[in-house]
Each structure stands twice: as structure tokens, then as C-alpha cells.
Design an enzyme around this catalytic site. Structure first.
Site, PDB file in Angstrom:
ATOM      1  N   ASP A  44       0.835  -1.188   0.000  1.00 19.59           N
ATOM      2  CA  ASP A  44       0.000   0.000   0.000  1.00 19.59           C
ATOM      3  C   ASP A  44       0.874   1.244   0.000  1.00 19.59           C
ATOM      4  O   ASP A  44       1.886   1.297   0.705  1.00 19.59           O
ATOM      5  CB  ASP A  44      -0.898   0.021   1.245  1.00 19.59           C
ATOM      6  N   ASP A 100      -3.328   4.357  -2.259  1.00 21.04           N
ATOM      7  CA  ASP A 100      -4.452   4.765  -1.420  1.00 21.04           C
ATOM      8  C   ASP A 100      -4.904   6.181  -1.764  1.00 21.04           C
ATOM      9  O   ASP A 100      -4.084   7.054  -2.046  1.00 21.04           O
ATOM     10  CB  ASP A 100      -3.997   4.696   0.045  1.00 21.04           C
ATOM     11  N   GLU A 149      -6.806   3.770  -5.724  1.00 21.61           N
ATOM     12  CA  GLU A 149      -8.118   3.832  -5.072  1.00 21.61           C
ATOM     13  C   GLU A 149      -8.767   5.149  -5.493  1.00 21.61           C
ATOM     14  O   GLU A 149      -8.374   6.216  -5.029  1.00 21.61           O
ATOM     15  CB  GLU A 149      -7.960   3.774  -3.552  1.00 21.61           C
ATOM     16  N   HIS A 167     -10.872  -4.547   2.318  1.00 21.45           N
ATOM     17  CA  HIS A 167     -10.782  -4.303   3.762  1.00 21.45           C
ATOM     18  C   HIS A 167     -11.741  -3.222   4.239  1.00 21.45           C
ATOM     19  O   HIS A 167     -11.849  -3.005   5.457  1.00 21.45           O
ATOM     20  CB  HIS A 167      -9.348  -3.898   4.112  1.00 21.45           C
ATOM     21  N   ASP A 168     -12.418  -2.534   3.336  1.00 22.03           N
ATOM     22  CA  ASP A 168     -13.279  -1.404   3.705  1.00 22.03           C
ATOM     23  C   ASP A 168     -14.765  -1.701   3.570  1.00 22.03           C
ATOM     24  O   ASP A 168     -15.581  -0.778   3.659  1.00 22.03           O
ATOM     25  CB  ASP A 168     -12.946  -0.194   2.823  1.00 22.03           C
TER      26      ASP A 168
END
Length: 585
Positions: free
Chosen positions: A107, A214, A278, A356-357
Site C-alpha cells: 500500500d 491509497d 483507489e 478491507h473497507d
């Protein structure tokens, strides 16, 4: 664009054909009994990961961090959070991934740091510190009565405002997320150069193969910080993402990152390193294409979140977890939109329905009751794996992990966002402005909270699902004895076995599954999802039943049944939660 549009416009690349597997390190495998997953635990499970048919491991943040936001608040880009291990452990993970024929990406979290990062500590030390301008500092405003007010009325993603007062220097600093996550000022060239050295080159020099980037479209803000229009008359703070998403210099910044850093590196086997961004708050295909067009040399691909936002309110507003009912035609239109937006372009797309969100796909998009959860998981697997684009799976998805039980109280949830929304709901319910808000928000959290994906991985039927010999940082799912990898590895009819079979077929028929063009059929049917994939003379027909009742199957004349999620299929009938794919050669 015709459904038979020439897919050869999409130049073959290793990362287009790869299957990525996201690992959330806190919850994957704990090797030493301290309750936190760690790098050595991932290394223990390397044979399992390789057995799935994975090409790339994406490791979520393992950097030094106070863990206010589970590692997305980084205090040192060049160090590892001690419960996860050491830099040397990550170097070993790089080596072991490569030895097993897999790549590793990390990330890249560079919209913000932790407030514990030495850069921010320097920045807040005085107004004349050389790093003061590496973050956004602004003076207070005052109302007519002399009360201090923040510089703007912006609402943060985690509820609350985006400005926090610093008593020492008597100014506010900006944070789009938690107050412990101050935003970096990409307008400052020295700041950008430090980011490139510390967050990127440090790890690229250790042999990683790329980054998941990210919050990639938030680096460029409208730095005059205009006041947000009032869309919620009951609140001072207002959604304001239009002032920090897709800002005026964003493409300049990403091109610079690519040209100055990424283009200078290659993977262990000589390929170009990969980036996947993202990309939130970008609903228009034309806007997304500006980031992923190959000729622009910015990002290889991005995550566009319409599919995982099904049922959510608008991001950045107070209704994110106020669940909104949706139907199958709405889902179909979202899939069609992001499957076809690359037709006739040099852009690329991604395929995913978990990360993960978000809540688990079986619980959100199908049926997680005992009678249907396994059939639902297989049907959703088929739906996902045969779509065009680069495929991303999230840990536990391959064994059909589901959301936390609805009986769990809010106290079992660990995520800062969930607790902030809950506190807001309690306040609004108790002051009478929204009496039913607590019940609605709890329902939304039960379906969509980020915590569901963060439950410890269920490895076996031993205590804590084999995740840890100690006390897990987050409660293990109550059903770990029924849903776990060890049991499924022994069962040829399991969800895990089905995923392995599907991933093999995706590679075997990559022309039509990875690169094929998408054609939606029967768009308004509320029970079944049917589409075709085309690649030159090769066609696949996919039929999915999203209900607990049998449904008519589409005609598949002159086609061969490649796979069904059921052992026995009725020629003219799709069984409950059945997925099947036909192909012609």
C-alpha cells in the site's frame, strides 16, 4: 460500442491477466500468539496462497503506526509496526513470493501521515519550521460573537470536521480522515520529493513489484478552501469532496510520480511495476479514463467503487451507513458500466466485490443464512471471476467468510469510522433530531461496516479458528468451526475448491474472460443476471440466479456447459443461487 468491439485494443500485460490476493496483516495469521497477525504468519501460509493460483499478493499497510486507523496512519514509511515484524521480514516475504512465482505489492498511503510522523512533529513545532508547509495550516475564523471557528465547514470521511485546532501554534490543520491523520501538502515540492524517497524508493529498492495507491485522487486540493454549500441544514459541517477529489493538479502529480519514480523500476522478472489506484468520488467513465489511459502514463488501473457502494449513502455525508435498498437491475447496470467503459479505449478496469473497507459479499449481495451461504458464495465467485479486467480477491473470500453475527453489539466493532458514525447516531437520536437513527445506523453497520472484512481469518476448527494461540485483537467469527480453510481443503465440493477451479478456468480461457467484451442480457430481470462475453469468434454465456427459488435458464444453443456451481443442472432451470457458464470454441 458494439459487444463485438475489438478487444485487441487492450495490449496484453502481465498485470491484466493476474489474480491479486489482498492480505490484511492484522487478521491473516498470528505466528507468535500475541493476537496480531504478522509477516511470519503470512510466510507460514505461503503454500496455501500459492495453491489458490494467485499471481500477486497485495499486502495492506504493515508500516510503523499508532494504529488509530489500522495502519493507514503511518508514522514511519521506512519501518514496520513491531507486532507485524521487521523490515527484514518483509524482505523475506518479497523473496518468498518471488520464489513461488508470485509478485508482491504494498500500500502507498501518501495523502496523509500519522500525527506521530516526524514530518508532522516538525511541522507543528513552530510556524517558521521548514516543514510547516508540508501540511495544511490555516488560522481560525471568528463568528460575530468572537467564538473561534474552523477555516471551513467541511465534513470528514470519519464523521466530524476536517480541521483540528493546535494549541501550540494557534492554527488549525487539515485532515480528511481522523484528526490523527493530517493531510500532506502535495503543492510543496520538497514534500513530494520526500514522499518519493521514503514511501516509494525505499521499498522499490527492496524488490517489491508495485503499489496499491491509497486515496489517489485526493492529493490535489482546492487550496483556497472555499466554503462548502449547505446540503445538511441540521449541521455546521457539510460534505465537501468536490474541493479535494480530482483537484486541479492531480494528473500533474501522478505523472510526476510515474515519470520520476515508478518508470525507473521493474519487477523481479523484468516486467514493468504495477499500480492500482483507489479512485473515489469519480462516477463518470470519462473521468476514470483520464487516470488509466495507457498513453497518459499515470496509473495502470483503479478501483472504482460503485459496486461496493451498493446500499450505502454518499461517501463523506452522514448517510453512508443509512442502508438504502437496491435491486438486481441496479447492480447489473453498475457492472455493465464498468465492464464496458474501456471498450474502444486503451484503458483498463478491475474486478472485485470485497476489500478491507466493506462488508462480505455473501452477506451483502446474496444470502448468508446456513441454508444458502455456500451456494451464494459459489454463485458470486463465478459472477466475479468471469468478468473482464484484473481480478482482485480479498482474504477469506475464497472460503466464503461472512459478516459478523447480527447479535454482536457495537462494542465488538473496532473500526474508528464505525464508532464515529455510531456516536453521531446516538447523539442525533438522543437530542430528538433523528429519533430512529441508532436503529438505522446499526442495521447499516451490520451489513456494510469495515470491521466485517477484518475479522480474523478462519484457518481451522481449533480455538480462534487457528488464527492465534493468544487472544485475538478482534473477536473471531462464531462460525469458524463451520467455515474454515482446513475443512474446505479436504472437500472437493467446497467454496475453496470451487474458487481454485474457477481461477484455473480463467487462465485457460483468458481471452474471453480477461479480455472479452461484455454484453448484458435481460437487463430488467429482478431475479437472474445473464450476460455474454465475446472475444473474436469465442463466446461465453453466464447465467446467475440471485434468488432462493428456481428461475428459467437462458437458451444456450450450440454451447457447452463449462461449469456450474451445482453438480446437477436442469437444462431449462437455474436452481437457487446457481451460477453457470457456457462456452463455444
Amino acid at each position: 460500442m458494439s459487444p463485438h468491439a475489438d478487444p485487441l485494443l487492450h495490449k496484453p500485460q502481465w498485470w491484466k491477466e493476474a489474480t491479486f490476493y489482498q492480505i490484511y496483516p492484522a487478521s491473516f495469521r498470528d505466528s507468535n500468539g500475541d493476537g496480531w497477525g504478522d509477516i511470519l504468519g503470512i510466510l507460514e501460509k505461503m503454500p496455501y496462497i500459492a495453491s489458490l493460483g494467485i499471481d500477486v499478493v497485495w499486502l495492506s499497510p504493515m508500516f510503523e503506526s499508532p494504529q488509530i486507523d489500522m495502519g493507514y496512519d503511518i508514522s514511519d514509511y521506512e519501518a514496520v509496526y513491531p507486532p507485524y515484524g521487521t523490515v527484514q521480514d518483509v524482505e523475506k516475504l518479497v523473496h518468498e513470493c518471488h520464489r513461488n512465482g508470485m509478485k508482491l505489492i504494498l500500500d502507498l498511503v501518501v495523502n496523509h501521515t500519522s500525527d506521530q510522523h516526524k514530518w508532522f512533529q516538525e511541522s507543528r513545532s513552530s510556524k517558521d519550521n521548514p516543514k510547516r508547509d508540508w501540511y495544511f495550516w490555516r488560522p481560525a475564523r471568528y463568528d460575530d460573537n468572537g467564538n473561534r471557528m474552523p477555516p471551513t465547514n467541511y465534513r470528514s470521511y470519519f464523521a466530524g470536521g476536517t480541521w483540528t485546532w493546535d494549541e501550540h501554534t494557534q492554527e488549525y490543520y487539515l485532515h480528511l480522515y481522523d484528526k490523527s491523520q493530517p493531510d500532506l501538502n502535495w503543492e510543496n515540492e520538497d514534500c513530494r520529493r520526500a514522499i518519493y524517497d521514503s514511501a516509494m524508493r525505499f521499498w522499490l529498492n527492496k524488490g517489491i513489484d508495485g503499489f496499491r495507491v491509497d486515496t489517489v485522487n485526493k492529493y490535489s486540493k482546492h487550496v483556497n478552501f472555499p466554503e462548502a454549500p449547505v446540503t445538511d441544514p441540521n449541521s455546521f459541517i457539510q460534505p465537501a469532496a468536490q474541493f479535494w477529489c480530482n483537484g486541479p493538479r492531480i494528473h500533474e502529480f501522478i505523472k510526476e510520480m510515474n515519470n520520476d519514480v515508478l518508470s525507473k523500476y521493474s519487477t523481479y522478472d523484468g516486467q514493468a511495476v504495477v499500480t492500482v489506484g483507489e479512485l473515489s468520488m469519480t462516477p463518470d467513465p470519462e473521468g476514470v479514463l483520464t487516470y488509466v489511459s495507457a498513453r497518459e502514463k499515470e496509473l495502470d488501473m483503479v478501483f472504482q467503487f460503485d459496486i461496493t457502494h451498493l446500499g450505502q449513502g454518499p461517501p463523506g455525508g452522514n448517510s453512508k451507513y443509512d442502508f438504502a435498498e437496491w435491486n438486481l437491475p441496479k447492480m447489473k447496470n453498475i457492472v455493465k458500466k464498468w465492464q464496458t467503459f474501456i471498450d474502444g479505449t486503451d484503458g483498463w478496469t478491475t474486478v472485485f466485490n470485497e476489500n478491507h473497507d466493506n462488508g462480505r459479499s455473501v452477506s451483502r449481495f446474496a444470502n448468508d443464512t446456513p441454508a444458502w451461504r455456500e451456494k451464494s458464495a459459489k454463485m458470486l465467485a463465478l459472477w466475479l471471476v468471469v468478468q473482464t479486467g484484473t481480478l482482485f480477491l480479498y482474504q477469506g473470500q475464497e472460503i466464503g467468510m461472512i459478516n459478523a453475527p447480527k447479535e454482536w453489539s457495537i462494542d465488538e466493532y473496532q473500526d474508528v469510522e464505525a464508532h464515529n458514525y455510531w456516536k453521531e447516531a446516538v447523539r442525533l437520536a438522543e437530542n430528538g433530531s433523528d429519533p430512529t437513527r441508532k436503529e438505522r445506523i446499526m442495521h447499516g453497520l451490520q451489513l456494510m461496516a469495515r470491521d466485517h472484512a477484518r475479522l480474523p481469518f478462519q484457518w481451522n476448527s481449533s480455538e480462534n479458528g487457528g488464527f492465534t494461540a493468544g487472544k485475538p485483537w478482534m473477536r473471531t467469527h462464531d462460525l469458524y468451526k463451520e467455515i474454515n480453510a482446513e475443512a474446505q481443503e479436504k472437500n472437493v465440493d467446497s467454496v475453496l475448491s470451487f474458487y481454485k477451479q474457477l481461477l484455473r478456468l480463467r487462465k485457460e480461457h483468458k481471452e474471453v474472460f480477461v479480455y472479452g467484451t461484455f454484453e448484458l442480457l435481460d437487463a430488467e430481470n429482478v431475479s437472474t443476471f445473464v450476460f455474454r462475453k465475446h472475444y473474436q469468434e469465442k463466446t461465453a454465456l453466464v447465467a446467475l440466479n440471485f434468488t432462493t427459488a428456481p428461475q428459467p435458464a437462458p437458451p444456450a444453443d450450440d454451447m457447452t456447459l463449462l461449469l456450474s456451481s451445482y453438480h446437477k443442472t436442469g437444462l431449462n432451470t437455474l436452481q437457487p443461487y446457481e451460477g453457470r457458464v457456457y462456452i463455444n470454441y
